[in-house]
Structure formats: C-alpha cells, structure tokens
Design a protein around this motif. Structure first.
Motif, PDB file in Angstrom:
ATOM      1  N   GLY A  10     -12.711  -7.101   4.331  1.00 42.30           N
ATOM      2  CA  GLY A  10     -11.929  -6.336   5.289  1.00 42.30           C
ATOM      3  C   GLY A  10     -12.445  -4.954   5.593  1.00 42.30           C
ATOM      4  O   GLY A  10     -11.718  -4.123   6.158  1.00 42.30           O
ATOM      5  N   ILE A  11     -13.718  -4.659   5.234  1.00 40.88           N
ATOM      6  CA  ILE A  11     -14.198  -3.291   5.433  1.00 40.88           C
ATOM      7  C   ILE A  11     -14.275  -2.911   6.907  1.00 40.88           C
ATOM      8  O   ILE A  11     -14.265  -1.717   7.236  1.00 40.88           O
ATOM      9  CB  ILE A  11     -15.571  -3.039   4.759  1.00 40.88           C
ATOM     10  N   ALA A  12     -14.309  -3.882   7.798  1.00 45.13           N
ATOM     11  CA  ALA A  12     -14.349  -3.555   9.224  1.00 45.13           C
ATOM     12  C   ALA A  12     -13.068  -2.858   9.673  1.00 45.13           C
ATOM     13  O   ALA A  12     -13.060  -2.156  10.683  1.00 45.13           O
ATOM     14  CB  ALA A  12     -14.567  -4.819  10.054  1.00 45.13           C
ATOM     15  N   LYS A  13     -11.992  -3.038   8.911  1.00 41.59           N
ATOM     16  CA  LYS A  13     -10.708  -2.413   9.248  1.00 41.59           C
ATOM     17  C   LYS A  13     -10.440  -1.153   8.427  1.00 41.59           C
ATOM     18  O   LYS A  13      -9.556  -0.372   8.752  1.00 41.59           O
ATOM     19  CB  LYS A  13      -9.562  -3.405   8.994  1.00 41.59           C
ATOM     20  N   THR A  14     -11.183  -0.971   7.360  1.00 37.46           N
ATOM     21  CA  THR A  14     -10.837   0.012   6.349  1.00 37.46           C
ATOM     22  C   THR A  14     -11.220   1.425   6.762  1.00 37.46           C
ATOM     23  O   THR A  14     -12.285   1.663   7.337  1.00 37.46           O
ATOM     24  CB  THR A  14     -11.548  -0.332   5.022  1.00 37.46           C
ATOM     25  N   THR A  15     -10.349   2.376   6.398  1.00 35.23           N
ATOM     26  CA  THR A  15     -10.664   3.793   6.559  1.00 35.23           C
ATOM     27  C   THR A  15     -10.321   4.518   5.271  1.00 35.23           C
ATOM     28  O   THR A  15      -9.574   4.011   4.426  1.00 35.23           O
ATOM     29  CB  THR A  15      -9.866   4.439   7.703  1.00 35.23           C
ATOM     30  N   VAL A  16     -10.868   5.718   5.106  1.00 36.97           N
ATOM     31  CA  VAL A  16     -10.453   6.618   4.039  1.00 36.97           C
ATOM     32  C   VAL A  16     -10.047   7.935   4.693  1.00 36.97           C
ATOM     33  O   VAL A  16     -10.474   8.245   5.816  1.00 36.97           O
ATOM     34  CB  VAL A  16     -11.575   6.858   3.003  1.00 36.97           C
ATOM     35  N   LEU A  17      -9.236   8.702   4.014  1.00 37.37           N
ATOM     36  CA  LEU A  17      -8.811   9.999   4.525  1.00 37.37           C
ATOM     37  C   LEU A  17      -9.745  11.077   3.994  1.00 37.37           C
ATOM     38  O   LEU A  17      -9.871  11.258   2.781  1.00 37.37           O
ATOM     39  CB  LEU A  17      -7.379  10.300   4.101  1.00 37.37           C
ATOM     40  N   LEU A  18     -10.402  11.784   4.912  1.00 30.96           N
ATOM     41  CA  LEU A  18     -11.351  12.830   4.529  1.00 30.96           C
ATOM     42  C   LEU A  18     -11.109  14.045   5.412  1.00 30.96           C
ATOM     43  O   LEU A  18     -11.237  13.956   6.641  1.00 30.96           O
ATOM     44  CB  LEU A  18     -12.790  12.326   4.682  1.00 30.96           C
ATOM     45  N   ASN A  19     -10.713  15.133   4.774  1.00 26.53           N
ATOM     46  CA  ASN A  19     -10.437  16.380   5.497  1.00 26.53           C
ATOM     47  C   ASN A  19      -9.454  16.173   6.648  1.00 26.53           C
ATOM     48  O   ASN A  19      -9.625  16.683   7.756  1.00 26.53           O
ATOM     49  CB  ASN A  19     -11.739  16.995   6.015  1.00 26.53           C
ATOM     50  N   GLY A  20      -8.403  15.381   6.352  1.00 30.59           N
ATOM     51  CA  GLY A  20      -7.348  15.181   7.322  1.00 30.59           C
ATOM     52  C   GLY A  20      -7.631  14.147   8.384  1.00 30.59           C
ATOM     53  O   GLY A  20      -6.797  13.941   9.279  1.00 30.59           O
ATOM     54  N   ARG A  21      -8.772  13.474   8.322  1.00 32.74           N
ATOM     55  CA  ARG A  21      -9.143  12.489   9.337  1.00 32.74           C
ATOM     56  C   ARG A  21      -9.368  11.121   8.694  1.00 32.74           C
ATOM     57  O   ARG A  21      -9.900  11.041   7.589  1.00 32.74           O
ATOM     58  CB  ARG A  21     -10.425  12.919  10.069  1.00 32.74           C
ATOM     59  N   HIS A  22      -8.957  10.081   9.416  1.00 38.87           N
ATOM     60  CA  HIS A  22      -9.202   8.715   8.946  1.00 38.87           C
ATOM     61  C   HIS A  22     -10.591   8.289   9.396  1.00 38.87           C
ATOM     62  O   HIS A  22     -10.855   8.160  10.593  1.00 38.87           O
ATOM     63  CB  HIS A  22      -8.136   7.759   9.481  1.00 38.87           C
ATOM     64  N   CYS A  23     -11.470   8.091   8.421  1.00 37.37           N
ATOM     65  CA  CYS A  23     -12.876   7.801   8.704  1.00 37.37           C
ATOM     66  C   CYS A  23     -13.174   6.332   8.391  1.00 37.37           C
ATOM     67  O   CYS A  23     -12.902   5.872   7.276  1.00 37.37           O
ATOM     68  CB  CYS A  23     -13.782   8.693   7.861  1.00 37.37           C
ATOM     69  N   PRO A  24     -13.747   5.596   9.329  1.00 37.55           N
ATOM     70  CA  PRO A  24     -14.056   4.185   9.076  1.00 37.55           C
ATOM     71  C   PRO A  24     -15.084   4.000   7.960  1.00 37.55           C
ATOM     72  O   PRO A  24     -16.015   4.798   7.816  1.00 37.55           O
ATOM     73  CB  PRO A  24     -14.632   3.708  10.418  1.00 37.55           C
ATOM     74  N   VAL A  25     -14.887   2.936   7.213  1.00 35.55           N
ATOM     75  CA  VAL A  25     -15.841   2.569   6.171  1.00 35.55           C
ATOM     76  C   VAL A  25     -16.935   1.708   6.803  1.00 35.55           C
ATOM     77  O   VAL A  25     -16.651   0.736   7.503  1.00 35.55           O
ATOM     78  CB  VAL A  25     -15.149   1.808   5.035  1.00 35.55           C
TER      79      VAL A  25
END
Length: 358
Positions: free
Chosen positions: A279-294
C-alpha cells in the motif's frame, strides 16, 4: 540530484503515551462497570511494552491482567505485580510448576493440560479457568469434549490439585447474530458444567468488542484488549468515535535530503522496523506539517517526496500517532496496508526504542 546533508546512526522511536493508556482504561472500565476489567498485555502489550503498560493499566482501574504465555506472567510476577494474571496458550514445554507456584491462573482447554498440571508436583493448587469453544475455534474444548474436561477438573479439585475458578470463552465477533448465538452456547455450557457439579467463582466471555456493544456478555469481567491501546475493534467506527486515544506514536528522523526538481528525504525506518510495504502508493508521513507521499520502503529506511517543502536532516517524520498534530492514526495506516491497527502497532520491531511519556 545532490546529497546536501546526511547523519550517521539515527534511530526511529515509538513514543508511548501512558496518560492516554490510563485514560482509555479508565473510560472503558467505567463503561463496563459493575463488571471488572482484565487488561490484555499479550504480545508485549501489543508492542507497547509489557511492564509499563501493565502498571499504568492497573493504576487506571484494571483489576487483573491477561497474557498468552506463562513466561510473560512470570515477568510480571518478578516485577512485583500481585494482581490476578491469566495465561492460556500452553505447549508441551510449559513450565506448569513455575506458573502454579507464582499464582498464575491457567486457562485450560484440554484434559492433557490438566494431566500436565497434576504431574507438575506443585506445592499449591493450580487455579484454572475452563475454556469452552463457542465458535471461534481458536482453542477451548468442543461441546463434545466439554463434559469430560469439567469432570477431569472436578476430580483434581477433589484431590486438592486444582481450584476451578472460572468458565470462559472467546467470541468470534463475526456478527451480532454470531455473538448472540455464542453467548447462548456459553450459557448452555456453563449450565451443563453446573449439572456435573461445577461451582464457578467467575465467568468471562467478552473482549473489547462485546464489552463495548454487548452488555449482556460482560459477566464478571471484560478482557480489554486493543481498545485499551486506542483502537476500535469494529469495522464501522474508529477509536476516536469511541472516545479512545491511540497510545503509540511512531516517528523517525530525516537522515538525508536530496534536492533536485523536488525534494526527496530519507527517514530512518523501514520494513526491518515493522513498516509494511503493502500500500505504499497511498501512504504518507507527516513532515514539518505536510503530508509527504512515500516513494519506497527499504529494510531500514523510507524515501519520501517532500515536494517544495523545506526539510533538514534531523527533522522528525511521523508515520502514525494519535492524530492531534495532523498525523494519520495507525487505523488509517492499516487501511493503506490492507491490515488492522493491531498488526501495525504489534508489528513495530523490538529494535525500535520505546520512549515513555505521561
């Protein structure tokens, strides 16, 4: 692309909020009352850490603990925890005598387990909970074997080898109708055991799911599992909708920043730490207030697309947490990975340090 910065030997971490754990346990214990709460701390407390979670849960109102294996119960006893502890997953190498002498209560599903208890030669009676299978088929005596299990336990009780404390079972939680049928099956099994002479001190059937939605299944105590850690046991609601707060926040530092047409950042956590690759095509992480795609998950790193955002080595990326800072919860991450929140938190590798906060 040019690597503009890097750092050596970074570590991810799982931040465990004990205040959130206490809040969840207190909230649900109040809901279950007058039934008591048995906190399940199996699988190293679902990856949160056995001793800190056990202690915090007891402080918040749980009156007993559930583990799977005897060794985990022995760890709790050696740490000075004196409340009732139930262990029910046994094998040929179970140290029955150590369990009995440490006053660990034993879930018993088969006559061979009673025979092993009798052969252990302990100096005190074993406290046993007789388990009947009501449809989950995980363990527990079948209804055909149940009378024989009850009779064998009562015979050992007459000899002072065991004390039959409880009858219990697990619900399959497949549907409301299935659980209602299982509840009727449990009541019938208890009545049958009583006809054979059993006099149970307590009965228990419900875990988190039935404890919340099926008051008639609570009996003397509810085995509180994944809900204590902030997650819903249901497909049609979230933990937040049940008034629960996730206890674990999984985060990792940025270790490299690559500047090109867009900014790519490498963070120090990967599938070796328990991050799923599905599912990494859907995944994001939160970095400095922004959702960044994996972009990719490697054994000990993840590569993310930070877009035009400013990123520096040492910044913290959050994979999941309680959601109060904008990060996704483990429930949402589990949806991406086509699994459940239980697996997300329990699967965080032991090599990821647990940091406890209150």
């Amino acid at each position: 692309m040019t690597i503009v910065d890097a750092v050596a030997e970074p570590l991810p971490r799982a931040v465990i909020d004990l205040a959130a754990l206490r809040r969840n346990v207190a909230h649900l214990s109040a809901r279950f009352a007058p039934a008591e709460t048995m906190l399940a701390v199996k699988a190293d407390a679902y990856g949160h850490g056995l001793l800190p979670i056990a202690e915090a849960g007891l402080e918040a109102g749980a009156t007993s603990l559930a583990v799977l294996e005897v060794p985990a119960g022995l760890v709790l006893r050696r740490a000075g925890i004196g409340v009732p502890i139930l262990a029910w997953l046994h094998g040929a190498d179970t140290d029955w005598r150590a369990a009995i002498e440490a006053d660990i209560e034993l879930g018993v599903s088969a006559v061979w387990q009673l025979e092993a208890i009798a052969a252990a030669g302990a100096d005190r009676p074993a406290v046993v909970h007789l388990k009947v299978d009501t449809g989950l088929s995980r363990n527990g005596a079948t209804r055909a074997d149940w009378p024989g299990l009850v009779d064998a336990a009562l015979a050992l009780q007459e000899r002072g080898i065991v004390r039959v404390r409880a009858a219990w079972s697990h619900l399959a939680d497949a549907s409301i109708a299935d659980d209602e049928a299982a509840l009727a099956e449990f009541r019938d099994a208890v009545a049958e055991a009583e006809r054979h002479g059993a006099r149970f001190e307590v009965l228990h059937l419900a875990a988190s799911s039935a404890g919340i939605r099926m008051p008639e299944a609570r009996f003397d105590f509810v085995r509180l599992g994944i809900a204590a850690y902030g997650f819903s046991p249901f497909d049609d609601s979230t933990g937040a909708e049940l008034g629960l707060v996730p206890v674990m926040r999984l985060e990792a530092p940025v270790t490299e920043v690559h500047v090109g047409g867009t900014t790519h950042a490498r963070i120090a956590i990967g599938y070796g730490d328990g991050v799923p690759t599905l599912g990494i095509a859907k995944t994001t992480v939160l970095l400095n207030g922004r959702h960044c795609p994996v972009i990719a998950v490697e054994v000990d790193h993840m590569l993310i697309d930070a877009g035009a955002g400013r990123v520096a080595v040492g910044d913290t990326a959050v994979l999941f947490g309680p959601g109060d800072s904008g990060e996704v919860t483990a429930e949402k991450y589990a949806d991406w990975a086509e699994t459940i929140a239980d697996e997300m938190v329990t699967g965080v590798s032991a090599r990821v340090p647990r940091v406890y906060v209150s």
